[in-house]
Design a protein around this motif. Structure first.
Motif, PDB file in Angstrom:
ATOM      1  N   PRO A   1      40.737  40.686  36.114  1.00  0.00           N
ATOM      2  CA  PRO A   1      41.689  41.507  35.361  1.00  0.00           C
ATOM      3  C   PRO A   1      41.388  43.001  35.385  1.00  0.00           C
ATOM      4  CG  PRO A   1      40.237  40.351  33.843  1.00  0.00           C
ATOM      5  CD  PRO A   1      39.933  39.830  35.219  1.00  0.00           C
ATOM      6  N   SER A   2      40.282  43.400  36.014  1.00  0.00           N
ATOM      7  CA  SER A   2      40.011  44.834  36.123  1.00  0.00           C
ATOM      8  C   SER A   2      41.024  45.527  37.025  1.00  0.00           C
ATOM      9  CB  SER A   2      38.591  45.071  36.645  1.00  0.00           C
ATOM     10  OG  SER A   2      38.493  44.782  38.040  1.00  0.00           O
ATOM     11  N   HIS A   3      41.709  44.736  37.885  1.00  0.00           N
ATOM     12  CA  HIS A   3      42.678  45.365  38.799  1.00  0.00           C
ATOM     13  C   HIS A   3      43.930  44.530  39.037  1.00  0.00           C
ATOM     14  CE1 HIS A   3      41.850  42.944  42.547  1.00  0.00           C
ATOM     15  NE2 HIS A   3      40.810  42.616  41.814  1.00  0.00           N
ATOM     16  N   LEU A   4      43.935  43.267  38.654  1.00  0.00           N
ATOM     17  CA  LEU A   4      45.115  42.430  38.833  1.00  0.00           C
ATOM     18  C   LEU A   4      45.808  42.228  37.489  1.00  0.00           C
ATOM     19  CD1 LEU A   4      43.737  39.674  41.260  1.00  0.00           C
ATOM     20  CD2 LEU A   4      45.146  41.665  41.845  1.00  0.00           C
ATOM     21  N   ALA A   5      47.140  42.307  37.493  1.00  0.00           N
ATOM     22  CA  ALA A   5      47.919  42.154  36.258  1.00  0.00           C
ATOM     23  C   ALA A   5      48.085  40.674  35.943  1.00  0.00           C
ATOM     24  CB  ALA A   5      49.279  42.835  36.415  1.00  0.00           C
ATOM     25  N   ILE A   6      47.010  40.095  35.407  1.00  0.00           N
ATOM     26  CA  ILE A   6      46.992  38.672  35.051  1.00  0.00           C
ATOM     27  C   ILE A   6      46.399  38.561  33.645  1.00  0.00           C
ATOM     28  CG2 ILE A   6      46.269  36.355  35.710  1.00  0.00           C
ATOM     29  CD1 ILE A   6      45.771  37.368  38.527  1.00  0.00           C
ATOM     30  N   PRO A   7      47.191  38.215  32.634  1.00  0.00           N
ATOM     31  CA  PRO A   7      46.693  38.217  31.256  1.00  0.00           C
ATOM     32  C   PRO A   7      45.850  37.000  30.876  1.00  0.00           C
ATOM     33  CG  PRO A   7      49.003  37.603  31.292  1.00  0.00           C
ATOM     34  CD  PRO A   7      48.654  37.993  32.695  1.00  0.00           C
ATOM     35  N   GLU A   8      45.919  35.927  31.668  1.00  0.00           N
ATOM     36  CA  GLU A   8      45.141  34.721  31.374  1.00  0.00           C
ATOM     37  C   GLU A   8      44.252  34.410  32.577  1.00  0.00           C
ATOM     38  OE1 GLU A   8      45.330  33.048  28.448  1.00  0.00           O
ATOM     39  OE2 GLU A   8      46.938  34.310  27.658  1.00  0.00           O
ATOM     40  N   VAL A   9      42.940  34.581  32.416  1.00  0.00           N
ATOM     41  CA  VAL A   9      41.995  34.306  33.501  1.00  0.00           C
ATOM     42  C   VAL A   9      40.941  33.345  32.966  1.00  0.00           C
ATOM     43  CG1 VAL A   9      40.410  35.267  35.204  1.00  0.00           C
ATOM     44  CG2 VAL A   9      42.377  36.616  34.437  1.00  0.00           C
ATOM     45  N   THR A  10      40.822  32.181  33.604  1.00  0.00           N
ATOM     46  CA  THR A  10      39.925  31.134  33.118  1.00  0.00           C
ATOM     47  C   THR A  10      39.072  30.607  34.256  1.00  0.00           C
ATOM     48  OG1 THR A  10      41.666  30.466  31.566  1.00  0.00           O
ATOM     49  CG2 THR A  10      39.801  28.976  31.810  1.00  0.00           C
ATOM     50  N   THR A  11      37.789  30.387  33.987  1.00  0.00           N
ATOM     51  CA  THR A  11      36.898  29.778  34.969  1.00  0.00           C
ATOM     52  C   THR A  11      36.395  28.443  34.452  1.00  0.00           C
ATOM     53  OG1 THR A  11      35.121  31.176  34.099  1.00  0.00           O
ATOM     54  CG2 THR A  11      36.168  31.882  36.131  1.00  0.00           C
ATOM     55  N   TYR A  12      36.068  27.552  35.397  1.00  0.00           N
ATOM     56  CA  TYR A  12      35.676  26.182  35.097  1.00  0.00           C
ATOM     57  C   TYR A  12      34.451  25.827  35.929  1.00  0.00           C
ATOM     58  CZ  TYR A  12      40.667  26.251  33.895  1.00  0.00           C
ATOM     59  OH  TYR A  12      41.905  26.591  33.390  1.00  0.00           O
ATOM     60  N   MET A  13      33.607  24.934  35.408  1.00  0.00           N
ATOM     61  CA  MET A  13      32.410  24.504  36.127  1.00  0.00           C
ATOM     62  C   MET A  13      32.258  22.992  35.997  1.00  0.00           C
ATOM     63  SD  MET A  13      29.818  25.522  37.980  1.00  0.00           S
ATOM     64  CE  MET A  13      29.746  27.288  37.645  1.00  0.00           C
ATOM     65  N   THR A  14      31.949  22.328  37.106  1.00  0.00           N
ATOM     66  CA  THR A  14      31.740  20.882  37.063  1.00  0.00           C
ATOM     67  C   THR A  14      30.631  20.529  36.070  1.00  0.00           C
ATOM     68  OG1 THR A  14      30.437  21.216  39.090  1.00  0.00           O
ATOM     69  CG2 THR A  14      32.615  20.230  39.337  1.00  0.00           C
ATOM     70  N   VAL A  15      30.837  19.428  35.350  1.00  0.00           N
ATOM     71  CA  VAL A  15      29.925  19.077  34.247  1.00  0.00           C
ATOM     72  C   VAL A  15      28.509  18.836  34.749  1.00  0.00           C
ATOM     73  CG1 VAL A  15      31.746  18.170  32.751  1.00  0.00           C
ATOM     74  CG2 VAL A  15      30.619  16.641  34.359  1.00  0.00           C
ATOM     75  N   GLU A  16      28.350  18.290  35.957  1.00  0.00           N
ATOM     76  CA  GLU A  16      27.009  18.031  36.475  1.00  0.00           C
ATOM     77  C   GLU A  16      26.228  19.332  36.642  1.00  0.00           C
ATOM     78  OE1 GLU A  16      29.839  14.847  37.833  1.00  0.00           O
ATOM     79  OE2 GLU A  16      29.807  17.056  37.933  1.00  0.00           O
ATOM     80  N   ALA A  17      26.900  20.372  37.125  1.00  0.00           N
ATOM     81  CA  ALA A  17      26.241  21.664  37.298  1.00  0.00           C
ATOM     82  C   ALA A  17      25.864  22.273  35.956  1.00  0.00           C
ATOM     83  CB  ALA A  17      27.144  22.619  38.081  1.00  0.00           C
ATOM     84  N   VAL A  18      26.733  22.110  34.965  1.00  0.00           N
ATOM     85  CA  VAL A  18      26.432  22.627  33.621  1.00  0.00           C
ATOM     86  C   VAL A  18      25.226  21.909  33.035  1.00  0.00           C
ATOM     87  CG1 VAL A  18      27.313  22.931  31.282  1.00  0.00           C
ATOM     88  CG2 VAL A  18      28.824  23.332  33.230  1.00  0.00           C
ATOM     89  N   ARG A  19      25.163  20.608  33.233  1.00  0.00           N
ATOM     90  CA  ARG A  19      23.988  19.852  32.743  1.00  0.00           C
ATOM     91  C   ARG A  19      22.717  20.348  33.420  1.00  0.00           C
ATOM     92  NH1 ARG A  19      27.062  14.781  33.815  1.00  0.00           N
ATOM     93  NH2 ARG A  19      28.292  14.318  31.943  1.00  0.00           N
ATOM     94  N   ASP A  20      22.784  20.598  34.729  1.00  0.00           N
ATOM     95  CA  ASP A  20      21.610  21.075  35.457  1.00  0.00           C
ATOM     96  C   ASP A  20      21.096  22.390  34.877  1.00  0.00           C
ATOM     97  OD1 ASP A  20      21.418  19.018  37.256  1.00  0.00           O
ATOM     98  OD2 ASP A  20      22.376  20.081  38.921  1.00  0.00           O
TER      99      ASP A  20
END
Length: 342
Positions: free
Chosen positions: A228-247
């Protein structure tokens, strides 16, 4: 290619820093090794035959000496909350471009907030988060946008086969948690929001053959600063696989270990980016090996483009703003597999 230009690497002896040094040498640059630990610098200098210039972030004169005569500086030293400000200041004094590989949300937010005006007025180039987290997602989102001038949503989903964090990753995470307390961050409605509830778990439809996987939603990474620092997008969301989060959450998860001659681990990744407007989706997908190792070609390709004038703006700018995103991604073909859909 680098044509023998010298480039200071602050934090050169760290896990990612070593990959960056090797990539610079491969591309014809001459790294100048720098950082806070003089003994580790001495050992790396002996190993590589490269010049070492110790410096600490609380000693501006030492930083100036470390950057003297160099064409640019790449900051690989976390926690970036402590290093970005002083090293950017030194780069501005030296009149050279600054790039970093920071994944810390707060450090990247600070860079845009504190240096945007000064860097623009000076005609300086400052590229934060030029790494797997931040730079790659931003390039993919920008490429996916194509001719759209705006979109309603951007979703960046990460599927990591595993996540063995480096000591630097753990330290940076601890610094970020200390700054936020028990709160987490998300970007919605065009602004940052702090929340105390648990991030949601849901299913993300990754491209085949991976298919649907459980992910932690609103697992906010540096892309949510850069996009969003340069693209006109008001909703930006990131996701991570649960196995990686557990690690990464488990204190006993070991650091990455090399499985080939380049030092890469056997970790694989898939980054799935969807931008959405008016019910229409556009998608960009990248696949590769080792999130730390792939940061090196990302930041060194960026460096080469900055030094050869293949840029679109000055000041503090994310990868997708300052570079031609599709062309940049194609240049990474030895390191990532790219798909733009449709």
């Amino acid at each position: 290619m680098g044509s023998g230009q010298t480039v200071a690497v602050f934090g050169a002896y760290g896990h990612t820093g070593r990959f960056v040094v090797a990539e610079l040498v491969e591309r014809g640059f001459v790294p100048v090794l720098s950082g806070r630990d003089s003994e580790k610098l001495k050992a790396l200098s002996y190993e590589t035959g490269l010049e070492a210039r110790p410096a600490t972030v609380d000693d501006p004169d030492a930083l100036d000496r470390a950057l003297a005569g160099t064409a640019a500086v790449i900051n690989c030293a976390g926690p970036f909350a402590s290093t970005t400000g002083p090293v950017i200041e030194a780069a501005l004094r030296a009149g050279i471009p600054y790039l970093d590989v920071a994944a810390e949300l707060e450090a990247n937010i600070d860079t845009f907030a504190h240096f945007a005006d000064r860097a623009r007025e000076a005609g300086a180039v400052v590229v934060p988060a030029m790494a797997f987290f931040g730079g790659l997602g931003d390039l993919l989102a920008t490429a996916a946008m194509g001719d759209w001038s705006e979109a309603e949503e951007a979703h960046i989903a990460y599927a990591l086969s595993s996540w063995h964090p480096t000591a630097g990753t753990r330290l940076s995470g601890a610094v970020s948690r200390e700054r936020r307390g028990e709160r987490r961050m998300r970007y919605t409605g065009g602004q940052w929001e702090y929340r105390t509830d648990a991030a949601p778990t849901l299913s993300w439809p990754f491209p085949e053959p991976l298919g649907a996987r459980q992910v932690i939603g609103e697992f906010t990474m540096a892309d949510v600063v850069t996009v969003p620092s340069h693209l006109a997008i008001p909703e930006v969301t990131t996701y991570m696989t649960v196995e990686a989060v557990r690690d990464i959450a488990a204190p006993g998860t070991p650091e990455p270990s090399a499985t080939d001659d380049s030092g890469r681990s056997d970790q694989t990744f898939l980054v799935d980016v969807v931008v959405r407007s008016g019910g229409v989706d556009r998608r960009a997908v990248a696949r590769g090996q080792d999130i730390y190792a792939v940061t090196a070609p990302l930041v060194v390709e960026a460096l080469d483009r900055v030094l050869t004038g293949r840029t679109r703006t000055v000041g503090v700018a994310s990868a997708g703003e300052i570079f031609d995103a599709p062309d940049f991604l194609r240049a990474l073909s030895p390191h990532i597999t790219l798909e733009l859909l449709p």
